[in-house]
Design an enzyme around this catalytic site. Structure first.
Site, PDB file in Angstrom:
ATOM      1  CB  ALA A 187      36.833  44.912  32.092  1.00  0.00           C
ATOM      2  CE  LYS A 209      49.222  51.638  36.637  1.00  0.00           C
ATOM      3  NZ  LYS A 209      48.922  51.709  35.207  1.00  0.00           N
ATOM      4  CB  SER A 259      60.253  50.604  34.911  1.00  0.00           C
ATOM      5  OG  SER A 259      59.717  51.890  34.695  1.00  0.00           O
TER       6      SER A 259
HETATM    7  P1  NDP Z   1      44.824  43.694  34.463  1.00  0.00           P
HETATM    8  O1  NDP Z   1      45.461  42.454  34.978  1.00  0.00           O
HETATM    9  O2  NDP Z   1      44.183  44.630  35.444  1.00  0.00           O
HETATM   10  O3  NDP Z   1      43.666  43.306  33.399  1.00  0.00           O
HETATM   11  C1  NDP Z   1      43.910  42.367  32.422  1.00  0.00           C
HETATM   12  C2  NDP Z   1      42.791  42.349  31.383  1.00  0.00           C
HETATM   13  O4  NDP Z   1      43.225  41.533  30.291  1.00  0.00           O
HETATM   14  C3  NDP Z   1      41.467  41.775  31.865  1.00  0.00           C
HETATM   15  O5  NDP Z   1      40.415  42.480  31.243  1.00  0.00           O
HETATM   16  C4  NDP Z   1      41.549  40.320  31.355  1.00  0.00           C
HETATM   17  O6  NDP Z   1      40.273  39.724  31.127  1.00  0.00           O
HETATM   18  C5  NDP Z   1      42.236  40.531  30.039  1.00  0.00           C
HETATM   19  N1  NDP Z   1      42.923  39.326  29.518  1.00  0.00           N
HETATM   20  C6  NDP Z   1      44.047  38.760  29.988  1.00  0.00           C
HETATM   21  N2  NDP Z   1      44.407  37.698  29.205  1.00  0.00           N
HETATM   22  C7  NDP Z   1      43.482  37.619  28.220  1.00  0.00           C
HETATM   23  C8  NDP Z   1      43.295  36.747  27.103  1.00  0.00           C
HETATM   24  N3  NDP Z   1      44.149  35.742  26.856  1.00  0.00           N
HETATM   25  N4  NDP Z   1      42.238  36.951  26.295  1.00  0.00           N
HETATM   26  C9  NDP Z   1      41.368  37.957  26.537  1.00  0.00           C
HETATM   27  N5  NDP Z   1      41.487  38.818  27.588  1.00  0.00           N
HETATM   28  C10 NDP Z   1      42.535  38.653  28.411  1.00  0.00           C
HETATM   29  O7  NDP Z   1      45.964  44.436  33.603  1.00  0.00           O
HETATM   30  P2  NDP Z   1      46.077  46.004  33.319  1.00  0.00           P
HETATM   31  O8  NDP Z   1      44.728  46.484  32.951  1.00  0.00           O
HETATM   32  O9  NDP Z   1      46.799  46.692  34.422  1.00  0.00           O
HETATM   33  O10 NDP Z   1      47.075  46.069  32.050  1.00  0.00           O
HETATM   34  C11 NDP Z   1      46.650  45.681  30.732  1.00  0.00           C
HETATM   35  C12 NDP Z   1      47.727  45.995  29.713  1.00  0.00           C
HETATM   36  O11 NDP Z   1      47.906  47.396  29.532  1.00  0.00           O
HETATM   37  C13 NDP Z   1      49.105  45.449  30.071  1.00  0.00           C
HETATM   38  O12 NDP Z   1      49.628  44.839  28.903  1.00  0.00           O
HETATM   39  C14 NDP Z   1      49.908  46.680  30.447  1.00  0.00           C
HETATM   40  O13 NDP Z   1      51.286  46.500  30.173  1.00  0.00           O
HETATM   41  C15 NDP Z   1      49.284  47.713  29.528  1.00  0.00           C
HETATM   42  N6  NDP Z   1      49.447  49.112  30.010  1.00  0.00           N
HETATM   43  C16 NDP Z   1      50.181  49.982  29.226  1.00  0.00           C
HETATM   44  C17 NDP Z   1      50.353  51.294  29.620  1.00  0.00           C
HETATM   45  C18 NDP Z   1      51.162  52.219  28.756  1.00  0.00           C
HETATM   46  O14 NDP Z   1      51.498  53.322  29.217  1.00  0.00           O
HETATM   47  N7  NDP Z   1      51.471  51.875  27.528  1.00  0.00           N
HETATM   48  C19 NDP Z   1      49.773  51.820  30.881  1.00  0.00           C
HETATM   49  C20 NDP Z   1      48.999  50.829  31.611  1.00  0.00           C
HETATM   50  C21 NDP Z   1      48.879  49.534  31.170  1.00  0.00           C
HETATM   51  P3  NDP Z   1      39.468  38.964  32.329  1.00  0.00           P
HETATM   52  O15 NDP Z   1      38.802  40.048  33.118  1.00  0.00           O
HETATM   53  O16 NDP Z   1      38.521  38.077  31.625  1.00  0.00           O
HETATM   54  O17 NDP Z   1      40.502  38.210  33.127  1.00  0.00           O
END
Ligand code: NDP
Length: 276
Positions: A128, A66, A15
Site C-alpha cells: 500500500a 514521488k 538506475s
Molecule cells: P514504499 O516504501 O512506498 O512501500 C513499501 C510497501 O512494502 C509497504 O506497503 C510496506 O508495508 C511493504 N513492505 C515492506 N517490507 C515488507 C515486508 N517485509 N513484508 C510485507 N510488506 C512489506 O515503496 P514503493 O511502493 O515505492 O516501492 C515498492 C516496490 O516497487 C519497490 O521494490 C520498488 O523497487 C518497486 N517499483 C518498481 C517499479 C518498476 O518500474 N518495476 C516502479 C515503482 C516501484 P507497510 O505499509 O506495512 O510498511
C-alpha cells in the site's frame, strides 16, 4: 538541438533509466540527452529548478521523491491525482505538469507483453505504498472481478480502498495477509519492497489459482523471493518488473516527444543483462 531530460532520485547510481532512454532515442532518432541526477533528500525542488534552469525539458522522478513531485506540480493528470504520486514531470511555460506512468506501464506489460487479460479476473495487489497507489486506477480501468489490496499494515490498505472506491464498482476490498486464507487469485502483484531485503510478505498457502500469473514489480538476477515462493505454490506464470520499468519509461517518452518507442527489444536487452 539536443533536448535534456533526467531521472532524479536518491540513490540513483543503480538506475537503468538512462540506458532505456538512450535506446529509445537511438531507435526513434529523437535528439535527446538523458542523465541521472542524485538529489539531496532535503533538496528535491531546488534540484528540479536547477535542472530546468540548465535547459531541462522534463524529468522522471523516483524513490523517495514521488510525493514531493506531486506537490511541486502545478497541473496533474487524473491518474497522478488519484495516485497522489508523480513519476514524470513535463516542464511547461509557467508551470510543471505531473503525471504517473507506473500504472500504465504495469498494465501494458501484463496485457500487451504477457498477454494476460485482467477483465473479470481476481486480482491481488500486495502493498500500500507509492508503487501500489500508482497502479490501482489503471488496474481498475480493466474491470477486474475483484481487486484485493493486502498490506502488512492493514490500515493503509483500508485507506487505499476508501480513496479509490469511487473508481470501482464495489469490487475493491482491503485485507491483512492472514485474511486471505482460503481465497484464490488469478493475478498476484507484489508491490511491496519486501523483496529488496530478501523478505516475503506473510501470504497464506494456496492463493494462486490455476493458470495464475505472479508479478513482482522488483527485478533481480534470478527469481526474487516472491517469485520463488509463487513457483513453489504452483503459480503457472512468473514475471518480474523489468517490463513495467521499460513500459513506464516508454509512456514518459511518449509524453515528452509524442512518439511511442518499441519496448520489446529494450526489455529483451535488459532481461539478458540482469540474467548475465
Ligand atoms: P514504499 O516504501 O512506498 O512501500 C513499501 C510497501 O512494502 C509497504 O506497503 C510496506 O508495508 C511493504 N513492505 C515492506 N517490507 C515488507 C515486508 N517485509 N513484508 C510485507 N510488506 C512489506 O515503496 P514503493 O511502493 O515505492 O516501492 C515498492 C516496490 O516497487 C519497490 O521494490 C520498488 O523497487 C518497486 N517499483 C518498481 C517499479 C518498476 O518500474 N518495476 C516502479 C515503482 C516501484 P507497510 O505499509 O506495512 O510498511
Amino acid at each position: 538541438m539536443t533536448d535534456f531530460y533526467a531521472v532524479i532520485g536518491n540513490p540513483i547510481a543503480h538506475s537503468k533509466s538512462p540506458l532505456i532512454h538512450a535506446e529509445f532515442s537511438r531507435q526513434t532518432g529523437q535528439d535527446i540527452r538523458y542523465e541521472a541526477i542524485l538529489a539531496p533528500v532535503d533538496a528535491f525542488p531546488a534540484t528540479v529548478s536547477s535542472f530546468r534552469a540548465r535547459g531541462g525539458k522534463g524529468a522522471n522522478v523516483t524513490v523517495p521523491f514521488k510525493l514531493e513531485a506531486h506537490k511541486i506540480s502545478t497541473r496533474l493528470t487524473e491518474r497522478a491525482q488519484a495516485a497522489q504520486a508523480v513519476n514524470t514531470l513535463v516542464f511547461e511555460p509557467g508551470g510543471i505538469a505531473g503525471d504517473n506512468t507506473d500504472g500504465a506501464g504495469l498494465v501494458r506489460d501484463i496485457r500487451a507483453n504477457l498477454k494476460f487479460l485482467i477483465k473479470a479476473r481476481r486480482v491481488l495487489l500486495m502493498g500500500a505504498g507509492g508503487a501500489a497507489r500508482g497502479v490501482i486506477l489503471p488496474l481498475l480501468e480493466h474491470k477486474p472481478q475483484v481487486l484485493a489490496i493486502a498490506n502488512r499494515t492493514k490500515q493503509k490498505a483500508c485507506e487505499l480502498q476508501q480513496l479509490f472506491s469511487r473508481y470501482g464498482n464495489g469490487n475493491i476490498v482491503s485485507a491483512a495477509y492472514a485474511d486471505l486464507a482460503g481465497e484464490k487469485f488469478d493475478l498476484v502483484i507484489n508491490a511491496t519492497s519486501a523483496s529488496l531485503r530478501g523478505e516475503l510478505p506473510a501470504l497464506p498457502a494456496g492463493i494462486f489459482a490455476d493458470g495464475s500469473l505472479a508479478y513482482d514489480m522488483m527485478y533481480s538476477d534470478g527469481l526474487t523471493p516472491f517469485l520463488q515462493h509463487a513457483k513453489q505454490q504452483g503459480a503457472a506464470r512468473l514475471a518480474d518488473g523489468i517490463g513495467m520499468l521499460v513500459e513506464q519509461a516508454a509512456e514518459s517518452f511518449l509524453l515528452w516527444r509524442g512518439i511511442r518507442p518499441e519496448t520489446a527489444p529494450v526489455i529483451e536487452m535488459l532481461a539478458s543483462c540482469t540474467a548475465s
